[in-house]
Design a protein around this motif. Structure first.
Motif, PDB file in Angstrom:
ATOM      1  N   GLN A 234       0.811  -1.219   0.000  1.00  0.00           N
ATOM      2  CA  GLN A 234       0.000   0.000   0.000  1.00  0.00           C
ATOM      3  C   GLN A 234       0.841   1.265   0.000  1.00  0.00           C
ATOM      4  OE1 GLN A 234      -2.994   0.136   3.093  1.00  0.00           O
ATOM      5  NE2 GLN A 234      -3.254   2.345   2.930  1.00  0.00           N
ATOM      6  N   HIS A 235       1.914   1.293   0.775  1.00  0.00           N
ATOM      7  CA  HIS A 235       2.618   2.552   1.010  1.00  0.00           C
ATOM      8  C   HIS A 235       3.843   2.764   0.117  1.00  0.00           C
ATOM      9  CE1 HIS A 235       0.222   3.710   4.533  1.00  0.00           C
ATOM     10  NE2 HIS A 235       0.210   2.432   4.837  1.00  0.00           N
ATOM     11  N   VAL A 236       4.401   1.702  -0.438  1.00  0.00           N
ATOM     12  CA  VAL A 236       5.548   1.845  -1.333  1.00  0.00           C
ATOM     13  C   VAL A 236       5.154   1.503  -2.759  1.00  0.00           C
ATOM     14  CG1 VAL A 236       7.905   1.094  -1.847  1.00  0.00           C
ATOM     15  CG2 VAL A 236       7.172   1.350   0.539  1.00  0.00           C
ATOM     16  N   LEU A 237       4.597   0.321  -2.947  1.00  0.00           N
ATOM     17  CA  LEU A 237       4.194  -0.098  -4.290  1.00  0.00           C
ATOM     18  C   LEU A 237       3.017   0.719  -4.814  1.00  0.00           C
ATOM     19  CD1 LEU A 237       5.048  -2.263  -6.353  1.00  0.00           C
ATOM     20  CD2 LEU A 237       3.271  -3.732  -5.386  1.00  0.00           C
ATOM     21  N   LYS A 238       2.065   1.007  -3.935  1.00  0.00           N
ATOM     22  CA  LYS A 238       0.874   1.796  -4.271  1.00  0.00           C
ATOM     23  C   LYS A 238       0.151   1.209  -5.486  1.00  0.00           C
ATOM     24  CE  LYS A 238       2.842   6.020  -2.292  1.00  0.00           C
ATOM     25  NZ  LYS A 238       3.288   7.419  -2.532  1.00  0.00           N
ATOM     26  N   ALA A 239      -0.180  -0.074  -5.361  1.00  0.00           N
ATOM     27  CA  ALA A 239      -0.864  -0.774  -6.438  1.00  0.00           C
ATOM     28  C   ALA A 239      -2.278  -0.229  -6.626  1.00  0.00           C
ATOM     29  CB  ALA A 239      -0.928  -2.265  -6.125  1.00  0.00           C
ATOM     30  N   THR A 240      -2.773  -0.321  -7.871  1.00  0.00           N
ATOM     31  CA  THR A 240      -4.124   0.121  -8.199  1.00  0.00           C
ATOM     32  C   THR A 240      -4.888  -1.043  -8.815  1.00  0.00           C
ATOM     33  OG1 THR A 240      -3.744   0.773 -10.499  1.00  0.00           O
ATOM     34  CG2 THR A 240      -3.087   2.354  -8.788  1.00  0.00           C
ATOM     35  N   PRO A 241      -6.222  -0.976  -8.850  1.00  0.00           N
ATOM     36  CA  PRO A 241      -7.006  -2.064  -9.444  1.00  0.00           C
ATOM     37  C   PRO A 241      -6.715  -2.290 -10.925  1.00  0.00           C
ATOM     38  CG  PRO A 241      -8.396  -0.695  -8.054  1.00  0.00           C
ATOM     39  CD  PRO A 241      -7.090   0.028  -8.176  1.00  0.00           C
ATOM     40  N   LEU A 353      10.601 -12.765   7.462  1.00  0.00           N
ATOM     41  CA  LEU A 353       9.695 -11.633   7.663  1.00  0.00           C
ATOM     42  C   LEU A 353       8.696 -11.517   6.521  1.00  0.00           C
ATOM     43  CD1 LEU A 353      12.302  -9.073   9.038  1.00  0.00           C
ATOM     44  CD2 LEU A 353      10.771 -10.567  10.301  1.00  0.00           C
ATOM     45  N   LEU A 354       8.669 -12.491   5.652  1.00  0.00           N
ATOM     46  CA  LEU A 354       7.677 -12.697   4.608  1.00  0.00           C
ATOM     47  C   LEU A 354       7.903 -11.863   3.362  1.00  0.00           C
ATOM     48  CD1 LEU A 354       5.299 -14.499   3.968  1.00  0.00           C
ATOM     49  CD2 LEU A 354       3.777 -12.836   5.020  1.00  0.00           C
ATOM     50  N   HIS A 355       8.232 -10.564   3.510  1.00  0.00           N
ATOM     51  CA  HIS A 355       8.454  -9.755   2.308  1.00  0.00           C
ATOM     52  C   HIS A 355       9.322  -8.547   2.632  1.00  0.00           C
ATOM     53  CE1 HIS A 355       7.502  -8.628  -1.877  1.00  0.00           C
ATOM     54  NE2 HIS A 355       7.070  -9.874  -1.977  1.00  0.00           N
ATOM     55  N   ILE A 356       9.191  -7.479   1.853  1.00  0.00           N
ATOM     56  CA  ILE A 356      10.121  -6.342   1.903  1.00  0.00           C
ATOM     57  C   ILE A 356       9.806  -5.419   3.081  1.00  0.00           C
ATOM     58  CG2 ILE A 356      10.812  -4.252   0.665  1.00  0.00           C
ATOM     59  CD1 ILE A 356      10.467  -5.859  -1.944  1.00  0.00           C
ATOM     60  N   PHE A 357      10.878  -4.997   3.789  1.00  0.00           N
ATOM     61  CA  PHE A 357      10.700  -4.134   4.957  1.00  0.00           C
ATOM     62  C   PHE A 357      11.544  -2.857   4.902  1.00  0.00           C
ATOM     63  CE2 PHE A 357      13.216  -7.953   5.869  1.00  0.00           C
ATOM     64  CZ  PHE A 357      14.486  -7.405   5.979  1.00  0.00           C
ATOM     65  N   VAL A 358      12.519  -2.771   4.013  1.00  0.00           N
ATOM     66  CA  VAL A 358      13.249  -1.518   3.770  1.00  0.00           C
ATOM     67  C   VAL A 358      13.230  -1.280   2.272  1.00  0.00           C
ATOM     68  CG1 VAL A 358      15.469  -0.326   3.867  1.00  0.00           C
ATOM     69  CG2 VAL A 358      14.750  -1.756   5.792  1.00  0.00           C
ATOM     70  N   SER A 359      12.778  -0.081   1.859  1.00  0.00           N
ATOM     71  CA  SER A 359      12.640   0.210   0.435  1.00  0.00           C
ATOM     72  C   SER A 359      12.352   1.699   0.256  1.00  0.00           C
ATOM     73  CB  SER A 359      11.499  -0.640  -0.158  1.00  0.00           C
ATOM     74  OG  SER A 359      11.428  -0.498  -1.557  1.00  0.00           O
ATOM     75  N   ALA A 360      12.188   2.105  -0.985  1.00  0.00           N
ATOM     76  CA  ALA A 360      11.792   3.480  -1.297  1.00  0.00           C
ATOM     77  C   ALA A 360      11.286   3.511  -2.727  1.00  0.00           C
ATOM     78  CB  ALA A 360      12.953   4.455  -1.126  1.00  0.00           C
ATOM     79  N   ALA A 361      10.417   4.460  -3.010  1.00  0.00           N
ATOM     80  CA  ALA A 361       9.844   4.576  -4.353  1.00  0.00           C
ATOM     81  C   ALA A 361       9.853   6.024  -4.809  1.00  0.00           C
ATOM     82  CB  ALA A 361       8.410   4.035  -4.375  1.00  0.00           C
ATOM     83  N   ASP A 362       9.733   6.186  -6.118  1.00  0.00           N
ATOM     84  CA  ASP A 362       9.575   7.500  -6.739  1.00  0.00           C
ATOM     85  C   ASP A 362      10.724   8.437  -6.363  1.00  0.00           C
ATOM     86  OD1 ASP A 362       7.119   6.592  -7.871  1.00  0.00           O
ATOM     87  OD2 ASP A 362       6.122   6.987  -5.971  1.00  0.00           O
ATOM     88  N   ASP A 363      10.407   9.662  -5.979  1.00  0.00           N
ATOM     89  CA  ASP A 363      11.451  10.639  -5.696  1.00  0.00           C
ATOM     90  C   ASP A 363      12.255  10.316  -4.454  1.00  0.00           C
ATOM     91  OD1 ASP A 363      10.717  12.051  -7.932  1.00  0.00           O
ATOM     92  OD2 ASP A 363       9.432  13.467  -6.850  1.00  0.00           O
TER      93      ASP A 363
END
Length: 545
Positions: A234-241, A353-363
């Motif tokens: 939700q907060h990094v990938l910000k997927a849409t339908p 931990l199942l998936h990604i916990f440190v990352s960044a997107a866009d700017d």
């Protein structure tokens, strides 16, 4: 704050209590944090019902869910009907009860994903393994998790049947036998009421690769499955339908389970599931299906760019490119950005931990760093005693969030969880502005004549050479220096193997002591079925001459 210890777990819906009985002792759990409002889940929660039934209610049954080359697209309604029929077979015909472990094996297909969702809705515990796993590996996992049921693609049954798991009942799917799952499911109702599992009932056991020892089973709760979608998704990938996902990691790898099933379903999007998903298959698939979200490893991005037919594929539909599994070199990031204009989302995750916990997107992306703690997660750099280190000083990456390491009856819990934090085994530096920069695996740091040499830094320099397509730097024992750095290099086709030229190139990029003492040319680097570099094989006697 949510309950954090086994003593405060909610009443389980599992009649088979094996998983809960074998959770680590309370004192060995990491601290858990649920400081985002979206992470406060109800006590009764079934992640299969949330990912599928709740998504159908929000977005409708007619939206596309899963695509597969050469096969009709499944709508959410068709997926839901298939999942519910499989769930009926599990409970009515196979005798699966809540808490039973169900092994899932096969290539990445919509039907395998449907089986996973059906196990969730039936209250079972999914043990999804790689299609390439060999009989001995399968036997070990069945022994550790006490697996008695398996749903297996008919094309992948042989090795599973050869595994020394005498009590395992295998139900094939995709074949033409009378006991085939597809045939059994055809007569079942397309409506199934999900088992009201507790949010902290175990939903899946994900095994580490076990390439350097006995596999470790990582137990994850129903709430954990949603938490990775409600943090990174939700907060990094910000997927849409409207997104179309695809990628190379198989569903037996948590990187693939999240990227190809959990994230798209949570967003009401669709996923293209590929049985063969190497770089050569990804390019035409992206173009043909207008893929917008791509999950793969750093090597695949470089390999796609090196494809002679790169310019013939239209990849303009892409808007999100995610890289994980190993560190993304800055050179690879810039090469992809220069060719596509897209900023690759680098990330670090772990099976524990199942998936990604440190990352960044866009700017917020800064090439050469992994990024910032994903919202809902916390990270720090510690020393061996658990003390937090100052910015700029390398140390162990420690992580805390809504998901924590819970090994299945494994003493290595005390190695991964220390001082209340998950210690990933990676050496990192936190920059003064909070960004986390990868240095090396903690056991990959090369100490030569008193100098610390981080293999990935040298690899990044080598990869800046136009003839180098892959590079791995490992330490080799040396009587004089303790260790020396040895670079294993793969060159582009037709390039001249000249170690002196490469060494001079690296010396121009890095301080001289970081230059490899030896350079070995290989046709390919050893990798796991999921594309992860097997550094330990490069350290084996005789591998590097």
């Amino acid at each position: 704050m949510r309950p954090q210890t086994p003593q405060s777990l909610h009443p389980s819906a599992h009649t088979d209590t094996f998983a809960r009985d074998h959770l680590p002792p309370a004192a060995l759990w990491p601290g858990l944090t649920f400081d985002l409002p979206g992470l406060r889940y109800p006590a009764r929660l079934n992640c299969g019902a949330e990912l599928l039934d709740a998504t159908v209610r929000r977005f409708g049954a007619d939206r596309p869910a899963f695509h597969s080359p050469g096969r009709p697209t499944w709508s959410y309604g068709e997926l839901q009907g298939t999942v519910d029929r499989i769930a009926h077979v599990l409970t009515d015909d196979l005798g699966v009860v809540p808490g039973n472990r169900v092994l899932l094996r096969g290539p990445t297909t919509p039907y395998l994903a449907a089986c996973w969702l059906a196990v969730m809705k039936a209250g079972g515990i999914a043990v999804t393994v790689l299609a390439q796993a060999r009989p001995a590996e399968l036997a070990t996992m069945c022994e550790i998790a006490r697996v008695r049921h398996a749903l297996c693609d008919a094309r992948s049954v042989d090795d599973l049947a050869k595994a020394d798991a005498p009590e395992l009942r295998i139900t094939p799917f995709g074949g033409d036998g009378p006991d085939d799952l597809t045939r059994l499911a055809a007569s079942k109702s397309a409506s199934y009421e999900a088992v009201p599992t507790a949010d902290d009932d175990v939903a899946l056991i994900a095994f580490t690769s076990g390439t350097t020892g006995r596999p470790k089973g990582c137990m994850h709760f129903h709430r954990d499955v949603l938490a990775i979608a409600d943090t990174f998704g939700q907060h990094v990938l910000k997927a849409t339908p409207d997104d179309v996902f695809t990628g190379s990691p198989p569903l037996g790898f948590t990187f693939g389970l999240g990227g190809l099933v959990v994230f798209p379903l949570r967003a009401g999007a669709s996923a293209l599931l590929l049985e063969q998903a190497g770089p050569r298959q990804l390019l035409p698939a992206i173009a043909a299906h207008r893929v917008s979200v791509l999950f793969t490893a750093p090597t695949a991005y470089r390999t796609m760019l090196a494809d002679p037919s790169w310019d013939t594929y239209d990849v303009t539909s892409l808007r999100r490119c995610v890289s994980a599994g190993e560190n993304l070199p800055a050179a690879a990031w810039h090469a992809w950005h220069d060719a596509t204009g897209l900023r690759v989302i680098n990330g670090i995750g772990a099976t524990e931990l199942l998936h990604i916990f440190v990352s960044a997107a866009d700017d917020a992306i800064r090439p050469g760093t992994t990024g910032l703690p994903v919202p809902g997660w916390h990270a720090r750099i510690i020393d061996d005693d658990g003390a937090e280190l100052p910015d700029g000083e390398p140390g162990l990456l420690a992580v805390r969030g809504p998901v924590g390491c819970r090994y299945l009856a494994d003493e290595r819990q005390t190695t991964y969880v220390r001082h209340g934090w998950n210690v990933t085994g990676d050496t990192y530096v936190r920059e003064p502005d909070g960004y986390f920069r990868y240095v090396a695996r903690a056991d990959d740091m090369i100490i030569s004549a008193g100098y610390n040499i981080a293999g990935p830094e040298v690899e990044d320099a080598l990869l800046r050479h136009p003839d180098v397509t892959e590079a791995a730097v490992v330490g080799r024992p040396d009587a004089t220096r303790g260790q020396i750095a040895v670079a294993c290099v793969v060159l582009r086709a037709g390039a001249r193997r000249d170690p002196d030229a490469l060494r001079e190139f690296v010396k121009a990029e890095l301080v001289p002591y970081k230059c490899p003492r030896e350079i070995v040319f290989l046709d390919a680097l050893p990798r796991t079925a999921t594309g992860k570099l097997q550094r330990f094989r490069l350290r084996e006697p005789g591998t590097v001459q």
